[in-house]
Design a protein around this motif. Structure first.
Motif, PDB file in Angstrom:
ATOM      1  N   ASP A 183      54.311  -1.683  74.776  1.00 47.48           N
ATOM      2  CA  ASP A 183      52.909  -1.268  74.819  1.00 47.48           C
ATOM      3  C   ASP A 183      52.378  -1.141  73.390  1.00 47.48           C
ATOM      4  N   TRP A 184      52.222  -2.288  72.738  1.00 48.19           N
ATOM      5  CA  TRP A 184      51.757  -2.319  71.346  1.00 48.19           C
ATOM      6  C   TRP A 184      50.436  -1.601  71.160  1.00 48.19           C
ATOM      7  N   PRO A 185      49.439  -1.825  72.019  1.00 54.09           N
ATOM      8  CA  PRO A 185      48.138  -1.169  71.800  1.00 54.09           C
ATOM      9  C   PRO A 185      48.079   0.276  72.311  1.00 54.09           C
ATOM     10  N   GLN A 186      49.184   0.786  72.832  1.00 60.72           N
ATOM     11  CA  GLN A 186      49.283   2.172  73.325  1.00 60.72           C
ATOM     12  C   GLN A 186      48.228   2.469  74.391  1.00 60.72           C
ATOM     13  N   GLU A 187      48.159   1.607  75.397  1.00 59.54           N
ATOM     14  CA  GLU A 187      47.206   1.757  76.489  1.00 59.54           C
ATOM     15  C   GLU A 187      47.835   2.313  77.763  1.00 59.54           C
ATOM     16  N   LEU A 188      49.146   2.355  77.828  1.00 60.69           N
ATOM     17  CA  LEU A 188      49.823   2.645  79.084  1.00 60.69           C
ATOM     18  C   LEU A 188      49.767   4.111  79.510  1.00 60.69           C
ATOM     19  N   CYS A 189      49.791   5.051  78.584  1.00 60.42           N
ATOM     20  CA  CYS A 189      49.805   6.475  78.947  1.00 60.42           C
ATOM     21  C   CYS A 189      48.646   6.867  79.861  1.00 60.42           C
ATOM     22  N   PRO A 190      47.403   6.557  79.523  1.00 61.98           N
ATOM     23  CA  PRO A 190      46.319   6.954  80.427  1.00 61.98           C
ATOM     24  C   PRO A 190      46.350   6.204  81.762  1.00 61.98           C
ATOM     25  N   ILE A 191      46.832   4.965  81.759  1.00 60.72           N
ATOM     26  CA  ILE A 191      46.914   4.197  83.007  1.00 60.72           C
ATOM     27  C   ILE A 191      47.921   4.841  83.951  1.00 60.72           C
ATOM     28  N   LEU A 192      49.114   5.163  83.439  1.00 59.92           N
ATOM     29  CA  LEU A 192      50.131   5.786  84.285  1.00 59.92           C
ATOM     30  C   LEU A 192      49.732   7.189  84.710  1.00 59.92           C
ATOM     31  N   ASP A 193      49.018   7.896  83.866  1.00 60.07           N
ATOM     32  CA  ASP A 193      48.534   9.219  84.241  1.00 60.07           C
ATOM     33  C   ASP A 193      47.537   9.105  85.388  1.00 60.07           C
ATOM     34  N   GLN A 194      46.625   8.160  85.295  1.00 62.42           N
ATOM     35  CA  GLN A 194      45.603   7.988  86.326  1.00 62.42           C
ATOM     36  C   GLN A 194      46.194   7.472  87.640  1.00 62.42           C
ATOM     37  N   LYS A 195      47.073   6.480  87.571  1.00 61.53           N
ATOM     38  CA  LYS A 195      47.560   5.823  88.782  1.00 61.53           C
ATOM     39  C   LYS A 195      48.696   6.558  89.490  1.00 61.53           C
ATOM     40  N   VAL A 196      49.579   7.228  88.712  1.00 58.01           N
ATOM     41  CA  VAL A 196      50.732   7.885  89.345  1.00 58.01           C
ATOM     42  C   VAL A 196      50.981   9.293  88.801  1.00 58.01           C
ATOM     43  N   GLN A 197      50.044   9.839  88.043  1.00 55.73           N
ATOM     44  CA  GLN A 197      50.131  11.178  87.479  1.00 55.73           C
ATOM     45  C   GLN A 197      51.391  11.361  86.633  1.00 55.73           C
ATOM     46  N   ALA A 198      51.764  10.325  85.884  1.00 51.29           N
ATOM     47  CA  ALA A 198      52.934  10.385  85.010  1.00 51.29           C
ATOM     48  C   ALA A 198      52.512  10.747  83.592  1.00 51.29           C
ATOM     49  N   LYS A 199      53.301  11.596  82.963  1.00 53.66           N
ATOM     50  CA  LYS A 199      53.095  11.987  81.568  1.00 53.66           C
ATOM     51  C   LYS A 199      54.220  11.391  80.732  1.00 53.66           C
ATOM     52  N   GLU A 200      54.029  11.353  79.430  1.00 53.75           N
ATOM     53  CA  GLU A 200      55.042  10.826  78.524  1.00 53.75           C
ATOM     54  C   GLU A 200      55.723  11.988  77.814  1.00 53.75           C
ATOM     55  N   ALA A 201      57.042  11.999  77.785  1.00 53.70           N
ATOM     56  CA  ALA A 201      57.823  13.140  77.305  1.00 53.70           C
ATOM     57  C   ALA A 201      57.567  13.487  75.837  1.00 53.70           C
ATOM     58  N   PHE A 202      57.533  12.518  74.963  1.00 51.93           N
ATOM     59  CA  PHE A 202      57.319  12.806  73.542  1.00 51.93           C
ATOM     60  C   PHE A 202      55.896  13.287  73.290  1.00 51.93           C
ATOM     61  N   ARG A 203      54.960  12.705  73.981  1.00 54.95           N
ATOM     62  CA  ARG A 203      53.564  13.142  73.844  1.00 54.95           C
ATOM     63  C   ARG A 203      53.423  14.589  74.313  1.00 54.95           C
ATOM     64  N   GLN A 204      54.135  14.949  75.358  1.00 54.27           N
ATOM     65  CA  GLN A 204      54.061  16.308  75.885  1.00 54.27           C
ATOM     66  C   GLN A 204      54.784  17.313  74.985  1.00 54.27           C
ATOM     67  N   THR A 205      55.900  16.918  74.384  1.00 57.95           N
ATOM     68  CA  THR A 205      56.676  17.866  73.569  1.00 57.95           C
ATOM     69  C   THR A 205      56.296  17.857  72.086  1.00 57.95           C
ATOM     70  N   HIS A 206      55.814  16.726  71.577  1.00 58.03           N
ATOM     71  CA  HIS A 206      55.505  16.614  70.145  1.00 58.03           C
ATOM     72  C   HIS A 206      54.048  16.260  69.846  1.00 58.03           C
ATOM     73  N   GLY A 207      53.277  15.957  70.883  1.00 57.88           N
ATOM     74  CA  GLY A 207      51.878  15.601  70.674  1.00 57.88           C
ATOM     75  C   GLY A 207      51.653  14.172  70.240  1.00 57.88           C
TER      76      GLY A 207
END
Length: 113
Positions: free
Chosen positions: A37-61
């Motif tokens: 995911d070079w352009p870093q677009e996947l986090c909001p897509i997965l959050d919207q479609k399956v309510q998935a969060k990313e571990a590093f984003r959640q723990t380190h911002g």
């Protein structure tokens, strides 16, 4: 996941469709790997479609830099989750882990509710 944007979108649609068809909306899951995911677009897509969060984003911002292993500056590898509580996340950047691949491995620990 493929390097080309169109292919990545199709693969993400397949993954999210599979999750939505296989798991109930309250069921936990963990999904990790090289998402290219070079352009870093996947986090909001997965959050919207399956309510998935990313571990590093959640723990380190921010997302983990894991590629290339010798001088990591790209955030291609991810640990996505739902229904779990991230406790710790780190990039394993020392031997022997740093010698296993052209990507640095990620470690994430979760508490199961």
């Amino acid at each position: 996941i493929d390097l080309f944007a169109r292919s990545r979108r199709l693969q993400v649609d397949k993954i999210t469709d599979y999750i939505n068809q296989t798991l109930g909306p309250q069921q936990s899951f963990l999904m990790a790997g090289d998402f290219n995911d070079w352009p870093q677009e996947l986090c909001p897509i997965l959050d919207q479609k399956v309510q998935a969060k990313e571990a590093f984003r959640q723990t380190h911002g921010k997302l983990a830099k894991s590629f290339p292993h010798f001088l990591p500056f790209l955030c291609l590898d991810r640990v996505y989750f739902r229904g779990l509580r991230p406790m710790h996340a780190e990039v394993l950047n020392r031997p022997p882990w740093s010698r296993l691949s052209d990507h640095l491995p990620l470690l994430a620990e979760f508490q199961i509710s």
